[in-house]
Design a protein around this motif. Structure first.
Motif, mmCIF file in Angstrom:
data_model
loop_
_atom_site.group_PDB
_atom_site.id
_atom_site.type_symbol
_atom_site.label_atom_id
_atom_site.label_comp_id
_atom_site.label_asym_id
_atom_site.label_seq_id
_atom_site.Cartn_x
_atom_site.Cartn_y
_atom_site.Cartn_z
ATOM 1 N N ILE A 64 32.755 79.115 6.598
ATOM 2 C CA ILE A 64 34.092 79.645 6.273
ATOM 3 C C ILE A 64 35.162 78.672 6.744
ATOM 4 O O ILE A 64 36.132 78.401 6.032
ATOM 5 N N HIS A 67 35.422 75.632 4.502
ATOM 6 C CA HIS A 67 35.961 75.941 3.182
ATOM 7 C C HIS A 67 37.157 76.884 3.296
ATOM 8 O O HIS A 67 37.390 77.724 2.434
ATOM 9 N N ARG A 68 37.918 76.726 4.351
ATOM 10 C CA ARG A 68 39.039 77.634 4.609
ATOM 11 C C ARG A 68 40.124 77.568 3.548
ATOM 12 O O ARG A 68 40.908 78.489 3.401
ATOM 13 N N ALA A 70 39.713 77.991 0.564
ATOM 14 C CA ALA A 70 39.417 79.063 -0.395
ATOM 15 C C ALA A 70 40.062 80.381 0.029
ATOM 16 O O ALA A 70 40.212 81.290 -0.787
ATOM 17 N N LEU A 71 40.461 80.492 1.292
ATOM 18 C CA LEU A 71 41.096 81.724 1.764
ATOM 19 C C LEU A 71 42.543 81.839 1.300
ATOM 20 O O LEU A 71 43.185 82.845 1.543
ATOM 21 N N GLY A 76 40.430 85.614 -1.229
ATOM 22 C CA GLY A 76 40.207 85.118 0.124
ATOM 23 C C GLY A 76 41.092 85.809 1.133
ATOM 24 O O GLY A 76 40.651 86.172 2.228
ATOM 25 N N ARG A 77 42.340 86.025 0.776
ATOM 26 C CA ARG A 77 43.266 86.735 1.675
ATOM 27 C C ARG A 77 42.823 88.178 1.870
ATOM 28 O O ARG A 77 42.908 88.712 2.979
ATOM 29 N N SER A 79 39.738 89.289 1.673
ATOM 30 C CA SER A 79 38.548 89.235 2.524
ATOM 31 C C SER A 79 38.924 89.025 3.986
ATOM 32 O O SER A 79 38.392 89.696 4.879
#
Length: 101
Positions: A64, A67-68, A70-71, A76-77, A79
Motif C-alpha cells: 500500500i 502504491h500510495r 492509487a489512494l 482509494g480515498r 478505502s
C-alpha cells in the motif's frame, strides 16, 4: 515458484491471517498479560496471534505504501476512510468495554 512480489506478499498475508484465525479460535483460559480495558486484554495465545497478525500484514502495508498514489482516486480515498473508521470503532469498542457490540 512465485516470482512476482505482489503474489508472494498476498500469500504471506493469507497464510498469516489463517494462522491468526486458528490461534485466536483456540480455547484460552490463561491469565491476561496486560489490559486494554476492564474486560479486554490478551493472554499469551492471544498475544501470539496479535504478533502473527501484525507480521502477516506488514507485506500488505508495504505494498500500500509503495502504491500510495492509487489512494488519490475516489475508491482509494473511500478505502482509506473505511480503514480509519474501522480502527476508530475498534478502539472505542475495546476502550469502552462495549462487549459484543
Amino acid at each position: 515458484m512465485i516470482r512476482s512480489s505482489v503474489p508472494r506478499r498476498i500469500l504471506v498475508w493469507l497464510v498469516g491471517s489463517a494462522a491468526v484465525g486458528l490461534l485466536i479460535a483456540l480455547p484460552d483460559s490463561g491469565p491476561r498479560l496486560f489490559s486494554f480495558s476492564r474486560t479486554h486484554g490478551p493472554s499469551l495465545v492471544d498475544l501470539l496471534g496479535m504478533v502473527v497478525a501484525v507480521v502477516a500484514w506488514l507485506p500488505v502495508v508495504w505494498l500500500i505504501w509503495r502504491h500510495r498514489s492509487a489512494l488519490r482516486d475516489p475508491a482509494g480515498r473511500l478505502s482509506a476512510g473505511l480503514a480509519v473508521a474501522g480502527v476508530i470503532l475498534l478502539t472505542v469498542t475495546i476502550r469502552g468495554d462495549l462487549g459484543l457490540w
